[in-house]
Motif scaffolding. Sequence first.
Motif, PDB file in Angstrom:
ATOM      1  N   LEU A  87       9.310 -29.967  56.120  1.00 46.69           N
ATOM      2  CA  LEU A  87       9.133 -28.662  56.749  1.00 46.69           C
ATOM      3  C   LEU A  87      10.524 -28.066  56.911  1.00 46.69           C
ATOM      4  O   LEU A  87      11.357 -28.629  57.621  1.00 46.69           O
ATOM      5  N   LEU A  88      10.771 -26.950  56.213  1.00 47.13           N
ATOM      6  CA  LEU A  88      12.104 -26.358  56.178  1.00 47.13           C
ATOM      7  C   LEU A  88      12.140 -24.999  56.846  1.00 47.13           C
ATOM      8  O   LEU A  88      11.428 -24.074  56.425  1.00 47.13           O
ATOM      9  N   LEU A 145      20.645 -20.032  54.062  1.00 45.34           N
ATOM     10  CA  LEU A 145      19.290 -20.286  53.578  1.00 45.34           C
ATOM     11  C   LEU A 145      19.120 -21.748  53.188  1.00 45.34           C
ATOM     12  O   LEU A 145      20.040 -22.379  52.657  1.00 45.34           O
ATOM     13  N   SER A 146      17.935 -22.273  53.426  1.00 47.33           N
ATOM     14  CA  SER A 146      17.654 -23.690  53.154  1.00 47.33           C
ATOM     15  C   SER A 146      17.217 -23.937  51.716  1.00 47.33           C
ATOM     16  O   SER A 146      16.799 -25.046  51.381  1.00 47.33           O
ATOM     17  N   TYR A 147      17.344 -22.954  50.843  1.00 42.80           N
ATOM     18  CA  TYR A 147      16.883 -23.098  49.462  1.00 42.80           C
ATOM     19  C   TYR A 147      17.510 -24.277  48.705  1.00 42.80           C
ATOM     20  O   TYR A 147      16.814 -24.914  47.909  1.00 42.80           O
ATOM     21  N   LEU A 200      10.761 -15.200  48.273  1.00 47.14           N
ATOM     22  CA  LEU A 200      11.259 -16.509  47.853  1.00 47.14           C
ATOM     23  C   LEU A 200      11.735 -16.455  46.413  1.00 47.14           C
ATOM     24  O   LEU A 200      11.198 -15.706  45.599  1.00 47.14           O
ATOM     25  N   PRO A 201      12.713 -17.286  46.077  1.00 40.92           N
ATOM     26  CA  PRO A 201      13.143 -17.385  44.675  1.00 40.92           C
ATOM     27  C   PRO A 201      11.980 -17.845  43.797  1.00 40.92           C
ATOM     28  O   PRO A 201      11.065 -18.537  44.260  1.00 40.92           O
ATOM     29  N   GLU A 202      12.036 -17.492  42.536  1.00 38.73           N
ATOM     30  CA  GLU A 202      10.947 -17.748  41.587  1.00 38.73           C
ATOM     31  C   GLU A 202      10.358 -19.160  41.653  1.00 38.73           C
ATOM     32  O   GLU A 202       9.149 -19.307  41.764  1.00 38.73           O
ATOM     33  N   PRO A 203      11.162 -20.231  41.586  1.00 36.96           N
ATOM     34  CA  PRO A 203      10.540 -21.564  41.553  1.00 36.96           C
ATOM     35  C   PRO A 203       9.841 -21.955  42.864  1.00 36.96           C
ATOM     36  O   PRO A 203       9.155 -22.957  42.917  1.00 36.96           O
TER      37      PRO A 203
END
Length: 116
Positions: free
Chosen positions: A50-51, A59-61, A85-88
């Motif tokens: 859980l981020l 950012l926790s990406y 959110l980023p694509e992946p």
Amino acid sequence: MKRVLLVEDEILLSMVMEDSLGSLGYEVVTASSLTAGLEHARTLELDVALLDVNLAGTLSYPIAVMLLGRNIPFVFASGYDELVLPEPMRNVPVLAKPFRTHELDHALRLVMIPTP
């Protein structure tokens, strides 16, 4: 017992989430920074994570990318109304803060369901 990585920078919120996760039967490993979260994501045996998206302005990406690379499912937690959110990571569930224990339970169970 399933092991969950909880990455949350607000100490009081982290304590509440840790209690909720414990009541759901998880063994909880906590991290309050990007550095600690990355280390745990890289080295520990985990079932799920859980981020918090925003860790004191960072950012926790990168933690999410590490988890994706290890095939460890995760859920984002965010206080933002709109989050791009980023694509992946676009298919990763996002729990809107504040959330209830049953919502947390549902989201974690959802990501841990094996896909064919």
